[in-house]
Design an enzyme around this catalytic site. Structure first.
Site, PDB file in Angstrom:
ATOM      1  N   THR A 125       0.819  -1.221   0.000  1.00  0.00           N
ATOM      2  CA  THR A 125       0.000   0.000   0.000  1.00  0.00           C
ATOM      3  C   THR A 125       0.854   1.272   0.000  1.00  0.00           C
ATOM      4  O   THR A 125       1.919   1.315   0.622  1.00  0.00           O
ATOM      5  CB  THR A 125      -0.908  -0.027   1.251  1.00  0.00           C
ATOM      6  N   PHE A 155       0.773   2.546   6.054  1.00  0.00           N
ATOM      7  CA  PHE A 155      -0.006   1.648   6.932  1.00  0.00           C
ATOM      8  C   PHE A 155       0.578   0.229   6.939  1.00  0.00           C
ATOM      9  O   PHE A 155      -0.175  -0.757   6.878  1.00  0.00           O
ATOM     10  CB  PHE A 155      -1.476   1.541   6.481  1.00  0.00           C
ATOM     11  N   ILE A 156       1.877   0.102   6.986  1.00  0.00           N
ATOM     12  CA  ILE A 156       2.492  -1.226   6.843  1.00  0.00           C
ATOM     13  C   ILE A 156       2.549  -1.949   8.193  1.00  0.00           C
ATOM     14  O   ILE A 156       3.278  -1.539   9.111  1.00  0.00           O
ATOM     15  CB  ILE A 156       3.908  -1.104   6.207  1.00  0.00           C
ATOM     16  N   ARG A 269     -27.095 -11.742  33.625  1.00  0.00           N
ATOM     17  CA  ARG A 269     -27.747 -10.444  33.805  1.00  0.00           C
ATOM     18  C   ARG A 269     -29.270 -10.603  33.911  1.00  0.00           C
ATOM     19  O   ARG A 269     -29.894 -11.190  33.016  1.00  0.00           O
ATOM     20  CB  ARG A 269     -27.388  -9.575  32.581  1.00  0.00           C
ATOM     21  N   GLN A 280     -36.972 -13.449  24.216  1.00  0.00           N
ATOM     22  CA  GLN A 280     -36.828 -13.917  22.838  1.00  0.00           C
ATOM     23  C   GLN A 280     -36.094 -12.924  21.932  1.00  0.00           C
ATOM     24  O   GLN A 280     -35.414 -13.332  20.990  1.00  0.00           O
ATOM     25  CB  GLN A 280     -38.203 -14.257  22.265  1.00  0.00           C
ATOM     26  N   HIS A 339     -24.968  -6.551  25.762  1.00  0.00           N
ATOM     27  CA  HIS A 339     -24.360  -6.057  27.006  1.00  0.00           C
ATOM     28  C   HIS A 339     -24.948  -4.712  27.439  1.00  0.00           C
ATOM     29  O   HIS A 339     -24.657  -4.255  28.557  1.00  0.00           O
ATOM     30  CB  HIS A 339     -22.843  -5.909  26.834  1.00  0.00           C
ATOM     31  N   GLY A 340     -25.698  -4.066  26.560  1.00  0.00           N
ATOM     32  CA  GLY A 340     -26.323  -2.784  26.919  1.00  0.00           C
ATOM     33  C   GLY A 340     -25.272  -1.749  27.298  1.00  0.00           C
ATOM     34  O   GLY A 340     -24.216  -1.665  26.664  1.00  0.00           O
ATOM     35  N   GLU A 364      -6.169  -6.152   3.864  1.00  0.00           N
ATOM     36  CA  GLU A 364      -6.057  -7.286   2.926  1.00  0.00           C
ATOM     37  C   GLU A 364      -7.201  -7.280   1.908  1.00  0.00           C
ATOM     38  O   GLU A 364      -7.678  -8.322   1.459  1.00  0.00           O
ATOM     39  CB  GLU A 364      -5.917  -8.613   3.678  1.00  0.00           C
TER      40      GLU A 364
HETATM   41  N1  COS Z   1      -3.652 -14.938  -8.321  1.00  0.00           N
HETATM   42  C1  COS Z   1      -2.679 -14.840  -9.235  1.00  0.00           C
HETATM   43  N2  COS Z   1      -2.591 -13.826 -10.124  1.00  0.00           N
HETATM   44  C2  COS Z   1      -3.554 -12.881 -10.080  1.00  0.00           C
HETATM   45  C3  COS Z   1      -4.620 -12.931  -9.148  1.00  0.00           C
HETATM   46  C4  COS Z   1      -4.635 -14.022  -8.234  1.00  0.00           C
HETATM   47  N3  COS Z   1      -5.594 -14.131  -7.315  1.00  0.00           N
HETATM   48  N4  COS Z   1      -5.402 -11.860  -9.321  1.00  0.00           N
HETATM   49  C5  COS Z   1      -4.870 -11.158 -10.341  1.00  0.00           C
HETATM   50  N5  COS Z   1      -3.754 -11.784 -10.788  1.00  0.00           N
HETATM   51  C6  COS Z   1      -2.894 -11.371 -11.898  1.00  0.00           C
HETATM   52  C7  COS Z   1      -3.722 -11.315 -13.185  1.00  0.00           C
HETATM   53  O1  COS Z   1      -3.760 -12.573 -13.809  1.00  0.00           O
HETATM   54  C8  COS Z   1      -2.976 -10.302 -13.986  1.00  0.00           C
HETATM   55  O2  COS Z   1      -1.842 -10.906 -14.608  1.00  0.00           O
HETATM   56  P1  COS Z   1      -1.644 -10.851 -16.220  1.00  0.00           P
HETATM   57  O3  COS Z   1      -1.573  -9.398 -16.548  1.00  0.00           O
HETATM   58  O4  COS Z   1      -0.373 -11.590 -16.413  1.00  0.00           O
HETATM   59  O5  COS Z   1      -2.839 -11.521 -16.781  1.00  0.00           O
HETATM   60  C9  COS Z   1      -2.461  -9.327 -12.960  1.00  0.00           C
HETATM   61  O6  COS Z   1      -2.433 -10.022 -11.706  1.00  0.00           O
HETATM   62  C10 COS Z   1      -3.320  -8.081 -12.843  1.00  0.00           C
HETATM   63  O7  COS Z   1      -4.626  -8.479 -12.480  1.00  0.00           O
HETATM   64  P2  COS Z   1      -5.866  -7.545 -12.719  1.00  0.00           P
HETATM   65  O8  COS Z   1      -5.892  -7.118 -14.155  1.00  0.00           O
HETATM   66  O9  COS Z   1      -7.051  -8.249 -12.167  1.00  0.00           O
HETATM   67  O10 COS Z   1      -5.487  -6.243 -11.806  1.00  0.00           O
HETATM   68  P3  COS Z   1      -6.346  -4.973 -11.460  1.00  0.00           P
HETATM   69  O11 COS Z   1      -5.408  -3.865 -11.285  1.00  0.00           O
HETATM   70  O12 COS Z   1      -7.481  -4.804 -12.422  1.00  0.00           O
HETATM   71  O13 COS Z   1      -7.100  -5.265 -10.052  1.00  0.00           O
HETATM   72  C11 COS Z   1      -7.394  -5.945  -7.801  1.00  0.00           C
HETATM   73  C12 COS Z   1      -6.720  -6.121  -9.151  1.00  0.00           C
HETATM   74  C13 COS Z   1      -8.372  -4.814  -7.662  1.00  0.00           C
HETATM   75  C14 COS Z   1      -8.101  -7.245  -7.517  1.00  0.00           C
HETATM   76  C15 COS Z   1      -6.188  -5.749  -6.879  1.00  0.00           C
HETATM   77  O14 COS Z   1      -5.594  -4.484  -7.128  1.00  0.00           O
HETATM   78  C16 COS Z   1      -6.478  -5.880  -5.416  1.00  0.00           C
HETATM   79  O15 COS Z   1      -6.609  -6.987  -4.889  1.00  0.00           O
HETATM   80  N6  COS Z   1      -6.549  -4.744  -4.721  1.00  0.00           N
HETATM   81  C17 COS Z   1      -6.648  -4.718  -3.293  1.00  0.00           C
HETATM   82  C18 COS Z   1      -5.285  -4.676  -2.731  1.00  0.00           C
HETATM   83  C19 COS Z   1      -5.289  -5.056  -1.308  1.00  0.00           C
HETATM   84  O16 COS Z   1      -5.839  -6.063  -0.902  1.00  0.00           O
HETATM   85  N7  COS Z   1      -4.644  -4.231  -0.533  1.00  0.00           N
HETATM   86  C20 COS Z   1      -4.537  -4.469   0.850  1.00  0.00           C
HETATM   87  C21 COS Z   1      -3.168  -4.116   1.250  1.00  0.00           C
HETATM   88  S1  COS Z   1      -2.235  -5.436   1.696  1.00  0.00           S
HETATM   89  S2  COS Z   1      -2.672  -5.626   3.606  1.00  0.00           S
END
Ligand code: COS
Length: 383
Positions: A125, A155-156, A269, A280, A339-340, A364
């Protein structure tokens, strides 16, 4: 199964007892001090919890996904800060390395991650790339002998304590989306890597996040995960599939804990001359919570089993995360209601869980991202 039935049962009982007798009594202290005591961290390491999902050859327990989910059902029955301490080593912080790292990279880090000697963090992120992870801007420019990384991660989780970061950065500036992203293994202390102040959060006290800042941070060529450029985004997505299942199991555990606390309170309680559990309208809340938690438990177990059979569970993992995280939000809300007034007071700890649970719908992948993943995969399947 990685463990025989008896060993697995023993592990579950040990974790359950540790949670009940050691961790639960510390919940208020951890929240007040925003820190997990050092001796607890040592005990968690001794139990092997840092290496639950790291293969045995590297010193972990090598649990299958189903076994990991079952352990999470126990570990999650207390403040999520305890789970969070080991969560990145088992999940998003190590799985990229396990799935796509070279043998040398695995041997360099996994034994230390499994023992808890080293904490790992997942740095995806950014200030302007959250849900749209593929738009990340952190750049890794190729130079003689390696790369120079510049950018900020936000936010790591566990960054303030991490010895190792899996950092996602753009190695190909010509490729704006996912394809130009590579993953790097960057050790804490590398010149050019600094940390921001610890974030002040709504809940989950005792678990820490902060910015990770890269300013002309030189890393060697071998720092590229799997020593292959352009694979980083795929790695991140695979790692998140697994992480989302783990979080689902933690949501189930928190829900079950809150149901247990609510039931006990409702049976003790008394109002209008009888325990409120006999009314109920209170029973309806308890029953709804039990039903929803049970559904999420079944979903997480079934998806874990399918993952262990090497099926693609990207859709199902998103379904689990969506349902379980929304479910625990509703269960926490009902727990406050049952728990109110006491539910609103800090001394009872229920309001703390209510705040802690809120994060599950965000990290995530937000609920909206899970919906998007599910629907996009449905459309893909049909066409
Ligand atoms: N497993 C393996 N590969 C995957 C996959 C999965 N579950 N999902 C996507 N990919 C691959 C795709 O196949 C694609 O590869 P190719 O270009 O080689 O075909 C590539 O990754 C890009 O995928 P996509 O086109 O679906 O990407 P987008 O940018 O459209 O969107 C989302 C992807 C929105 C699903 C993604 O950005 C996401 O999960 N966002 C949320 C991030 C997150 O969870 N953040 C939390 C922070 S970490 S705590």
């Amino acid at each position: 199964m990685a463990l025989d039935l008896q060993t697995m049962q023993g592990l579950l009982e040990t974790v359950s007892r540790f949670v009940r007798e050691r961790l639960r009594p510390l919940e208020h202290q951890v929240a007040d001090e925003d820190a997990i005591p050092a001796d607890v961290r040592r005990e968690i390491a001794e139990l092997g919890l840092f290496g639950l999902s790291i293969p045995e050859e590297f010193g972990g327990l090598g649990l299958t996904m189903e076994e990991e989910v079952r352990v999470a059902f126990e570990l999650g029955k207390t403040s999520p800060a305890f789970r969070s301490l080991v969560g990145t080593n088992n999940g998003i912080g190590s799985q990229g390395l396990i799935l796509d790292g070279t043998e040398e990279q695995k041997w360099r880090y996994l034994p230390r991650l499994a023992s808890g000697e080293m904490i790992s963090s997942f740095a995806l992120t950014e200030p302007e790339a959250g849900s749209d992870a593929a738009s990340l801007k952190t750049a890794a420019r190729r130079v003689d002998g390696g790369y120079v990384i510049n950018g900020t991660k936000r936010f790591i989780t566990n960054a303030p304590h991490a010895g190792l970061f899996t950092v996602f950065a753009r190695t190909d500036p010509e490729q704006p989306g996912a394809r130009g992203v590579s993953a790097f293994l960057v050790e804490a202390g590398t010149p050019g890597l600094t940390l921001g102040p610890i974030d002040r959060k709504m809940g989950q006290k005792g678990s820490h996040t902060c910015d990770v800042i890269f300013a002309d941070c030189h890393v060697p060529a071998e720092a590229v995960l799997g020593e292959r450029e352009g694979q980083g985004f795929g790695t991140a997505m695979k790692v998140l599939d697994r992480g989302r299942l783990h979080i689902s199991a933690i949501c189930v555990a928190m829900a079950e804990r809150l149901i247990e606390d609510s039931l006990r309170y409702a049976m003790e309680r008394k109002q209008f001359g009888q325990p409120i559990a006999e009314f109920q309208l209170v029973q309806a809340m308890l029953a709804d919570s039990r039903t929803e938690a049970y559904a999420a438990r079944c979903m997480a177990l079934e998806t874990a089993r399918r993952k262990d059979r090497l099926e693609d569970v990207a859709t199902e993992a998103a379904c689990c995360k969506l349902f379980a995280s929304e479910m625990v939000g509703r269960v926490a809300d009902r727990a406050v209601q049952i728990h109110g007034g006491a539910g609103y007071m800090a001394d009872y700890g229920i309001e703390r869980f209510y705040r802690d649970a809120r994060l599950f719908r965000i990290y995530e992948g937000t609920s909206q991202i899970q919906q998007l993943v599910i629907a996009r995969n449905m459309i893909k399947e049909l066409s």
